[in-house]
Enzyme design. Sequence first.
Site: not given
Length: 338
Positions: A148, A206, A229, A257
Amino acid sequence: MNRNRQDPAELSVRIRRRALELGFSKVAVARADSLTEEHGRLQQWLARGLNGEMKWMERDPAQRTDPRLFFPPARSVIVVVLNYYTQSQHEVRTACGSGWAKSDLLTGKISRYAWGDDYHEIVAGKLRDLLSWIKEQWPGAEGKVCVDIQPVMDKAWAARAGLGWIGKHTNLITREFGSWVFIGVLLLNLELAPEETGVADQCGSCTLCIDACPTGAIVEPYVLDANLCISHATIESRATEIRADVARHLEGWFYGCDICQDVCPWNQMTSVTTDPRFQPRPENVNASLSEIQQLTPETYAARFRGSAMKRAKISGLQRNARALSDHRSEKSPSAHRA
């Protein structure tokens, strides 16, 4: 016989087997080539300013998409994922009844990835163990662990290696664990046999993740505007206040979130993680907003030691608590589960 000259397919099998023994949920191999298409999409995304305050993503995009520019000896990319799903649920309370101070009962939701210990250390630790084992088996082997922080597009590599596909919410989705996975990458100077096929996009028609985002941050399928965001606003942003158009739609989220992941059909049947370090720490599923606002540098350091939530720093956490408290104060008291 020089063990470094073993068949690439055999090396891949042994390394994948060892990675699974170390506790990774899935592992795959890709060739250390340039991510040409991904580089083009990254450039377009940056040109539109959709990276928000993540200015570090603008530094040397070529290096982000070519592992050989970051680790010149790289010949193979080992990609691992680790399931972090636990069965705990959020519980959000607001003041109700006499005798209780409203500020004492307000809580905010924390993103599932941050409930337990810091994933950077857990995934990196396992990858370092894997690299040490590889070096023991094949003298001369060298590698670079990436979790990351390093300039490596981990989601793109996971898709390239065949571990899953990038969903419309821009997260990696695996068939077995949905998107509740952490990704790690090990760049290696050994020639390994890459996976033959990737995983086709299974999102179909979807649009649940797009429709559910309260701020409209998924501006089009597979494109996220970080400026809108909630996760960016509550984790990455260093602004003193959360911008009003996001703060009005926090929907109880204090740190991060999960809305786009919670509604995804692929995330409804995920098995529970086998790593106890991902089980929730006390008060890390929901946080008392009043307690957060009363943190001192000392109590902050003690509470969040070894937690990914340190990413937001004490100033960011207290900003988030203020924004959520101010927003809640505009609404009538109620009690509900989220």
